[in-house]
Design a protein around this motif. Sequence first.
Motif, PDB file in Angstrom:
ATOM      1  N   LEU A   1       3.999   4.168   0.855  1.00 15.30           N
ATOM      2  CA  LEU A   1       2.827   3.299   1.032  1.00 15.30           C
ATOM      3  C   LEU A   1       3.202   1.839   0.836  1.00 15.30           C
ATOM      4  O   LEU A   1       2.593   0.935   1.419  1.00 15.30           O
ATOM      5  CB  LEU A   1       1.724   3.688   0.033  1.00 15.30           C
ATOM      6  CG  LEU A   1       1.031   5.033   0.249  1.00 15.30           C
ATOM      7  CD1 LEU A   1       0.116   5.332  -0.937  1.00 15.30           C
ATOM      8  CD2 LEU A   1       0.229   5.027   1.545  1.00 15.30           C
ATOM      9  N   LEU A   2       4.225   1.601   0.025  1.00 16.36           N
ATOM     10  CA  LEU A   2       4.662   0.239  -0.264  1.00 16.36           C
ATOM     11  C   LEU A   2       5.257  -0.451   0.963  1.00 16.36           C
ATOM     12  O   LEU A   2       5.357  -1.683   0.999  1.00 16.36           O
ATOM     13  CB  LEU A   2       5.700   0.279  -1.397  1.00 16.36           C
ATOM     14  CG  LEU A   2       6.160  -1.035  -2.025  1.00 16.36           C
ATOM     15  CD1 LEU A   2       4.975  -1.820  -2.578  1.00 16.36           C
ATOM     16  CD2 LEU A   2       7.173  -0.756  -3.131  1.00 16.36           C
TER      17      LEU A   2
ATOM     18  N   LEU B   1      -6.047   2.157  -0.804  1.00 13.55           N
ATOM     19  CA  LEU B   1      -5.395   2.169   0.505  1.00 13.55           C
ATOM     20  C   LEU B   1      -5.954   1.065   1.396  1.00 13.55           C
ATOM     21  O   LEU B   1      -5.223   0.450   2.184  1.00 13.55           O
ATOM     22  CB  LEU B   1      -5.578   3.531   1.186  1.00 13.55           C
ATOM     23  CG  LEU B   1      -4.942   4.743   0.495  1.00 13.55           C
ATOM     24  CD1 LEU B   1      -5.094   5.989   1.364  1.00 13.55           C
ATOM     25  CD2 LEU B   1      -3.474   4.512   0.174  1.00 13.55           C
ATOM     26  N   MET B   2      -7.245   0.782   1.257  1.00 14.92           N
ATOM     27  CA  MET B   2      -7.848  -0.319   2.003  1.00 14.92           C
ATOM     28  C   MET B   2      -7.254  -1.654   1.554  1.00 14.92           C
ATOM     29  O   MET B   2      -7.005  -2.537   2.377  1.00 14.92           O
ATOM     30  CB  MET B   2      -9.359  -0.307   1.815  1.00 14.92           C
ATOM     31  CG  MET B   2     -10.055   0.913   2.392  1.00 14.92           C
ATOM     32  SD  MET B   2     -11.821   0.978   2.029  1.00 14.92           S
ATOM     33  CE  MET B   2     -12.397  -0.411   3.022  1.00 14.92           C
ATOM     34  N   VAL B   3      -7.026  -1.793   0.263  1.00 17.99           N
ATOM     35  CA  VAL B   3      -6.417  -3.024  -0.254  1.00 17.99           C
ATOM     36  C   VAL B   3      -5.009  -3.196   0.312  1.00 17.99           C
ATOM     37  O   VAL B   3      -4.612  -4.299   0.718  1.00 17.99           O
ATOM     38  CB  VAL B   3      -6.369  -2.998  -1.798  1.00 17.99           C
ATOM     39  CG1 VAL B   3      -5.577  -4.186  -2.336  1.00 17.99           C
ATOM     40  CG2 VAL B   3      -7.782  -3.015  -2.372  1.00 17.99           C
TER      41      VAL B   3
ATOM     42  N   LEU C   1      -1.074   8.953  -8.395  1.00 17.13           N
ATOM     43  CA  LEU C   1      -1.415   7.591  -8.815  1.00 17.13           C
ATOM     44  C   LEU C   1      -0.634   6.522  -8.057  1.00 17.13           C
ATOM     45  O   LEU C   1      -0.672   5.346  -8.419  1.00 17.13           O
ATOM     46  CB  LEU C   1      -1.150   7.438 -10.320  1.00 17.13           C
ATOM     47  CG  LEU C   1       0.221   7.872 -10.849  1.00 17.13           C
ATOM     48  CD1 LEU C   1       1.256   6.772 -10.729  1.00 17.13           C
ATOM     49  CD2 LEU C   1       0.128   8.358 -12.277  1.00 17.13           C
ATOM     50  N   THR C   2       0.054   6.905  -6.985  1.00 15.59           N
ATOM     51  CA  THR C   2       0.890   5.962  -6.243  1.00 15.59           C
ATOM     52  C   THR C   2       0.164   4.702  -5.789  1.00 15.59           C
ATOM     53  O   THR C   2       0.710   3.598  -5.914  1.00 15.59           O
ATOM     54  CB  THR C   2       1.513   6.664  -5.019  1.00 15.59           C
ATOM     55  OG1 THR C   2       2.247   7.804  -5.456  1.00 15.59           O
ATOM     56  CG2 THR C   2       2.432   5.727  -4.272  1.00 15.59           C
ATOM     57  N   PRO C   3      -1.056   4.790  -5.211  1.00 15.83           N
ATOM     58  CA  PRO C   3      -1.701   3.554  -4.735  1.00 15.83           C
ATOM     59  C   PRO C   3      -1.846   2.496  -5.818  1.00 15.83           C
ATOM     60  O   PRO C   3      -1.733   1.300  -5.533  1.00 15.83           O
ATOM     61  CB  PRO C   3      -3.068   4.049  -4.247  1.00 15.83           C
ATOM     62  CG  PRO C   3      -2.829   5.468  -3.866  1.00 15.83           C
ATOM     63  CD  PRO C   3      -1.845   5.983  -4.875  1.00 15.83           C
ATOM     64  N   LEU C   4      -2.088   2.911  -7.059  1.00  9.91           N
ATOM     65  CA  LEU C   4      -2.207   1.942  -8.147  1.00  9.91           C
ATOM     66  C   LEU C   4      -0.886   1.226  -8.380  1.00  9.91           C
ATOM     67  O   LEU C   4      -0.848   0.007  -8.596  1.00  9.91           O
ATOM     68  CB  LEU C   4      -2.660   2.658  -9.418  1.00  9.91           C
ATOM     69  CG  LEU C   4      -3.010   1.770 -10.613  1.00  9.91           C
ATOM     70  CD1 LEU C   4      -4.181   0.851 -10.278  1.00  9.91           C
ATOM     71  CD2 LEU C   4      -3.346   2.631 -11.830  1.00  9.91           C
TER      72      LEU C   4
ATOM     73  N   THR D   1      -0.491  12.704   1.709  1.00  5.33           N
ATOM     74  CA  THR D   1       0.023  13.369   0.507  1.00  5.33           C
ATOM     75  C   THR D   1      -0.626  12.806  -0.748  1.00  5.33           C
ATOM     76  O   THR D   1      -0.986  13.552  -1.673  1.00  5.33           O
ATOM     77  CB  THR D   1       1.554  13.207   0.422  1.00  5.33           C
ATOM     78  OG1 THR D   1       2.150  13.772   1.593  1.00  5.33           O
ATOM     79  CG2 THR D   1       2.107  13.897  -0.806  1.00  5.33           C
ATOM     80  N   THR D   2      -0.791  11.498  -0.786  1.00  4.08           N
ATOM     81  CA  THR D   2      -1.400  10.854  -1.945  1.00  4.08           C
ATOM     82  C   THR D   2      -2.837  11.314  -2.141  1.00  4.08           C
ATOM     83  O   THR D   2      -3.248  11.658  -3.258  1.00  4.08           O
ATOM     84  CB  THR D   2      -1.344   9.322  -1.785  1.00  4.08           C
ATOM     85  OG1 THR D   2       0.016   8.897  -1.770  1.00  4.08           O
ATOM     86  CG2 THR D   2      -2.063   8.636  -2.928  1.00  4.08           C
ATOM     87  N   LEU D   3      -3.616  11.316  -1.074  1.00  4.05           N
ATOM     88  CA  LEU D   3      -5.012  11.736  -1.183  1.00  4.05           C
ATOM     89  C   LEU D   3      -5.121  13.232  -1.449  1.00  4.05           C
ATOM     90  O   LEU D   3      -5.988  13.681  -2.210  1.00  4.05           O
ATOM     91  CB  LEU D   3      -5.768  11.371   0.095  1.00  4.05           C
ATOM     92  CG  LEU D   3      -5.919   9.876   0.391  1.00  4.05           C
ATOM     93  CD1 LEU D   3      -6.634   9.676   1.716  1.00  4.05           C
ATOM     94  CD2 LEU D   3      -6.680   9.175  -0.736  1.00  4.05           C
TER      95      LEU D   3
END
Length: 439
Positions: free
Chosen positions: A350-351, A132-134, A175-178, A168-170
């Motif tokens: 997130l995208l 998420l930081m990235v 695996l959404t952030p990946l 929701t992701t956390l």
Amino acid sequence: MEMDELDVASISGNENPGSASPVGLWSLLAVLIVAAISLSAARSIWRYDAPEIAEFDRSRQGQFDFHNGVYFPARAFIDGVSPYGDSFSQQYPVTRPLPLMSPLLLVLHAPLAMLPVRAAECLYFTFNVGLLMVIAWLGVHWLANAQQRITWFLIALLLITASRAGHTTLFTGYLTPLMVVGTLLAVSFSKSNPWLAAMGVALTSCKPTYAIPLFLLLLARGDGRAAWRGLGMSIVCAVVAVGRLLLVATPTQLWADIQHGQSAHMSDSYELPINTWTRIDSLALVAKWAQWAPGEVTHLVVMTLLLPLPALALWRVQFIRDSQYAAGLSSGLIAVSILSTLYHHVYDALLLFPIACGLWLGEPSTLRGTRTIRMIVAALLLMVAWNYPSSELFIKSGGTLSEETRRMITSTGPVALTAAWLGMCALPWLSRQNARHVT
């Protein structure tokens, strides 16, 4: 031919939030970010999905997706069990087999599956926070002023971690952030570093709903080197991973397992557009009101019919200067189109954060049309990611709602995304605006 002059250095004024005392503002933002992340962790513990129970409980989804979509599928892969078939759900504490995802996913998560499940949960939660930081950094790193860049990075990270998509992701450990970082690498480095972009494409191949439109839109933008290298890399990685599964199953059995896992996923009432409060793609909106359950082929046909519009907009971009930052015009157009044209849920929003940052802060290639238009598009994108009123928790807290009211509330996400998508497709055709300092 119209050519725009992109001068990122011009977006480097001294005006920025907290210019009088940036350290104090940074400290406050850091505290709020830690609080948002801590709340997600606390809720994950409070509403923890105990894997030994192996039953889906809507009131207990803490790390549910990590258990069912990351940890135990990778554990089965190590053990020589296909995570796509019935034997997986019978031997492991999961609710159903893995849907259609590349076996590369199993290889990537195999190191986690070698750890005890509790340790793996903590490590993956931390890993997702890092991703998420990235995402936040890719939204603001183009800013030339260092102090300004740090301030907006912290603001972006707070917006991400406190959003419905980030929470929701956390909370569920998905695996959404990946997938999002892979997509952003692909769209940001396809010309400057095609091999890095190809690695991004390969990462997204774990979920076809990302990889298919990404590959086609990269081709439409003229980034064939990155797209084709990424496709080749994806195939090689998948074949290597499949080799492990073929040691314990025939090709026919494995294909039958994959079909079974996908069918179980699509037939789950929880996933049907009429029932879900998380779908954000355009087809979900139509299907929700038509009380229709489109299959995989229908999703792909609709995507094929919708993609020419962003492809035409990307063709237009070739006549103007485009930075290809994640927050830039063409990259943002690809990102929004991926989510709008094919099956996606709210956590995939997130995208949208990098392009929302680009529109709000005035990334040079996005400066087309009036500022009002750009702010409306950015607000719509943030609404998709922040749409808490359409979450199950908020809907239930509102008491008994009629079916039509519930449908209207849960339609706000796809309506906002569709409107933002159409706005993004129009931007390349609008006149160029002068760059201004970020305020």
